[in-house]
Design an enzyme around this catalytic site. Structure first.
Site, short mmCIF file in Angstrom:
data_model
loop_
_atom_site.label_atom_id
_atom_site.label_comp_id
_atom_site.label_asym_id
_atom_site.label_seq_id
_atom_site.Cartn_x
_atom_site.Cartn_y
_atom_site.Cartn_z
N LYS A 113 0.83 -1.22 0.00
CA LYS A 113 0.00 0.00 0.00
C LYS A 113 0.86 1.26 0.00
CE LYS A 113 -3.91 -2.31 2.10
NZ LYS A 113 -4.49 -2.65 3.41
N LYS A 195 -7.15 -11.69 -9.94
CA LYS A 195 -8.36 -11.92 -9.13
C LYS A 195 -9.47 -10.92 -9.48
CE LYS A 195 -7.02 -11.44 -4.82
NZ LYS A 195 -7.02 -11.55 -3.35
N LYS A 198 -12.67 -5.49 -6.14
CA LYS A 198 -13.76 -4.58 -5.80
C LYS A 198 -13.70 -3.31 -6.62
CE LYS A 198 -14.56 -5.97 -1.03
NZ LYS A 198 -13.84 -5.81 0.21
#
Ligand code: TRP
Length: 336
Positions: A113, A195, A198
């Site tokens: 991050k 993957k 979201k």
């Protein structure tokens, strides 16, 4: 017999998708009879990466509504919003005194991050795993259903609980990552590039909120190829993914037919027609998602009901949390 306590959190940083459903929510539903379950929306965690809260509120409502639509029963589990449980924040404070800068900086998710948002490497991002540990420990949970990417955070939660116990007395149970014996199902994006997510590549992710046409369009555009050159070939991962999805939402005959076609040769060429397979998958997916979407939208449309459910969840969540915090304050010696 006392049921074991389970805690899990969902970050409301975007719409829930098939990967969330088959990787997490479906297991939550399965756990609700067997364990004492606390499931929550991790909205404080979202602030570490999404300081702009314009969309956060709607996401929080949506995550609550979709979890209920997927089968979580608010009378069986405690389903709450993290920020409704202030006890978590106080426990986070105590645990922060037991967490070392060096170990936090070494955490894989922190490094990722920090790389992704170099202009906002805030202290909340660094102590993200401490807040997660507080989420878990506040309910004295022993089982935490999470994916592989969260195992390091679980190890840190365990270490923090152990350090607390060592320093202040043995009062906290140690939490462990938990999943049912069967393998965790991974759902790839329909572009075959990673993957389902979201927030990224939305055209190759199927969301529980997608309408029927969007579902059909996305599936019809899923990556395929000319088909295998020889019978009984190994499936490329993006084709395997379509079969995985089909196994989850279609009936056994449909799966068997396309498996057979994939492996069979019709005069030397393999017989599978991906267009037909995608049509079948699209229709079955529509049948699967439509009732969930409709139920979620009905709950979302009734704000009074939604707030009642959130209050019910918060009350349940707070009652055990307050007990823990009392034990913690006593142990630390803050009981003046
Ligand atoms: N970090 C988790 C994730 O990214 C979300 C989360 C927050 C969580 N607190 C938790 C998961 C407590 C399990 C238990 O998915």
């Amino acid at each position: 017999m006392q049921k074991e306590v389970v805690v899990s959190g969902i970050r409301p940083t975007g719409f829930l998708h098939l990967g969330n459903y088959f990787g997490a929510m479906r297991n939550y539903v399965r756990m609700q009879d067997e364990f004492e379950c606390y499931f929550f929306v991790a909205n404080w965690h979202s602030l570490t990466t999404h300081p702009d809260t314009k969309e956060l509120q709607n996401s929080v409502y949506r995550v609550i509504a979709e979890n209920i639509a997927c089968g979580l029963d608010p009378d069986k589990v405690a389903l709450y919003v993290q920020s409704d449980i202030p006890e978590i924040a106080e426990l986070y404070l105590y645990l922060n005194m037991l967490a070392y800068k060096g170990e936090l900086e070494k955490t894989v998710t922190f490094k990722e991050k920090a790389r992704a948002q170099p202009d906002n490497i805030n202290a909340g991002l660094l102590t993200y795993p401490v807040l997660q540990a507080a989420d878990i420990i506040i309910q004295r949970a022993v089982k935490v259903p999470v994916g592989k990417d969260q195992e390091q955070h679980l190890e840190m939660a365990r270490n923090l609980a152990e350090r607390f116990n060592y320093r202040y007395g043995d009062i906290l149970p140690l939490p462990h990552a938990f999943n049912y014996g069967d393998e965790l199902i991974k759902i790839m994006g329909l572009d075959g590039l990673g993957k389902m997510s979201k927030s990224e590549n939305q055209q190759s992710t199927i969301y529980l909120a997608d309408d029927n046409d969007a579902i059909r369009k996305k599936i019809m555009k899923a990556k395929t190829d000319q088909g295998p050159a020889t019978p009984n070939s190994e499936k490329p991962d993006y084709i395997q993914n379509l079969f995985t999805l089909m196994k989850l939402v279609s009936n056994a005959e449909a799966v068997a037919k396309f498996e057979f076609d994939f492996n069979a040769s019709s005069t030397g060429n393999c017989a599978i027609r991906y267009g037909d397979m995608k049509k079948q998958l699209a229709e079955d997916m529509v049948q699967f998602i439509a009732p969930i979407r409709e139920k979620a939208n009905a709950i979302l449309g009734d704000k009074e009901l939604l707030h009642k459910l959130m209050k019910q969840g918060a009350d349940k969540g707070r009652s055990r949390a307050a007990e823990t915090l009392k034990m913690v304050r006593n142990a630390v010696g803050l009981n003046y």
